[in-house]
Enzyme design. Structure first.
Site, PDB file in Angstrom:
ATOM      1  N   ASN A  52      71.357 -39.726  62.076  1.00 15.88           N
ATOM      2  CA  ASN A  52      71.896 -40.221  60.807  1.00 15.88           C
ATOM      3  C   ASN A  52      73.413 -40.120  60.705  1.00 15.88           C
ATOM      4  OD1 ASN A  52      69.400 -40.886  59.643  1.00 15.88           O
ATOM      5  ND2 ASN A  52      69.075 -38.809  58.895  1.00 15.88           N
ATOM      6  N   CYS A  81      74.787 -33.278  53.479  1.00 16.17           N
ATOM      7  CA  CYS A  81      75.258 -31.897  53.368  1.00 16.17           C
ATOM      8  C   CYS A  81      76.745 -31.877  53.026  1.00 16.17           C
ATOM      9  CB  CYS A  81      74.987 -31.130  54.653  1.00 16.17           C
ATOM     10  SG  CYS A  81      75.787 -31.795  56.146  1.00 16.17           S
ATOM     11  N   GLY A 130      60.925 -30.909  60.457  1.00 17.66           N
ATOM     12  CA  GLY A 130      62.075 -30.413  61.202  1.00 17.66           C
ATOM     13  C   GLY A 130      62.753 -29.262  60.485  1.00 17.66           C
TER      14      GLY A 130
END
Length: 308
Positions: free
Chosen positions: A167, A128, A11
């Site tokens: 997620n 992130c 991805g």
């Protein structure tokens, strides 16, 4: 001499990571990419770049003849899939850098605690939001204790692919835990916002640290944050402070703590733009993950070379 690596997941994150290894790393050599969608752009791009591919996932990866040359695997799939991947790769003696929120291994945020985990065989890159904000919480904590750390990560909806969306719950849980475990806050909380604006906006992160010492040295806190920003910029040039750090006295009841807190609130406002290797520059949220993973892998490999 470079060391062979593979990427699990074709991805956005996996593909960007592959390109970073190919373009930027002198110590890592891209050997293979494994996905589960034979028609994915990531696998197609890997083939065009001369990288061995398989659409059979981790089973296909370990079955490749080239797997013998792989010392480290980046897992850019999902938290649920990672647990199985880790078991398979551990059985084959491979080191794993986990870019999912699974957190099988210890959390790693390079400028904060990478040196503590160079002997690990599985390290987790948090999220992130965690890579962008935990360094700030840790920086404040080097000057004065942090009772409560809260972060709000706003990312472009277009940068959130199926894996990121799947997620979301793990994102908030893992980031909050990393604020505590790595950042050093007594209690952490994380909020993520998928911003649907078009054209897409850059990643923005707001970090609130509540500190019990009202008289904490504000200049020292601001300097520690500036130092940490420079440390992150070494591998994520698009990471920056959007404005000066703000300080406010607080005296209020905090439901998250279940008690009243009198102290100092430190507010930090960040922006992250991507390098544009594969993803658009607005996808700074993905770029900071792949950049942190690359930095971590290079250090892990360097440590093994020194001790070999």
């Amino acid at each position: 001499m470079s060391v062979g690596v593979a990427v699990l997941g074709s991805g956005n994150i996996g593909t960007d990571l592959m390109i970073k290894v190919l373009r930027l790393s002198d110590s890592l050599r891209m050997v293979a990419m494994a996905g589960i969608d034979p028609d994915s752009d990531g696998l197609a791009r890997a083939r065009r770049l001369g990288v061995t591919t398989t659409a059979e996932g981790v089973a296909g990866l370990v079955a490749l003849p080239e797997f013998a040359d792989v010392a480290l695997v980046f897992d850019a799939t999902s938290a649920g899939a990672h647990r199985h991947h880790d078991a398979v790769l551990r059985a084959h003696g491979r080191t794993v850098v986990d870019l999912t929120p699974a957190a099988v291994g210890p959390y790693v945020v390079p400028p904060v605690n990478l040196d503590e985990h160079l002997r690990e065989t599985n390290v987790n890159m948090v999220t992130c939001g965690g890579q962008a904000t935990v360094p700030i919480v840790a920086a404040v904590g080097r000057v004065t204790p942090v009772t409560y750390g809260e972060i709000v990560a706003s990312i472009a909806a277009k940068s959130a692919g199926p894996g990121t969306r799947a997620n979301i719950d793990e994102f908030t849980e893992t980031t909050a835990r990393a604020i505590e475990v790595v950042g050093g806050a007594e209690l952490g909380k994380a909020i993520i916002v998928l911003n649907p604006a078009d054209p897409p906006l850059l990643m923005r992160d707001t970090v609130y640290c509540l500190c019990p010492d009202t008289d904490a040295d504000r200049s020292a806190i601001a300097a520690a944050i500036a130092d940490m920003v420079r440390a992150v910029q070494e591998y994520v040039p698009g990471y920056c402070l959007k404005q000066d750090v703000q300080f406010d006295r607080v005296d209020s009841y905090l439901p998250a703590l279940g008690r009243r807190l009198t102290g100092l609130q430190v507010s930090t406002f960040l922006e992250v733009s991507g390098a544009g290797h594969y993803l658009p520059t607005y996808a700074g949220n993905l770029d900071i993950m792949t950049s942190a993973a690359l930095r971590t892998a290079e250090r892990l490999i360097a440590r093994r070379a020194v001790t070999a």
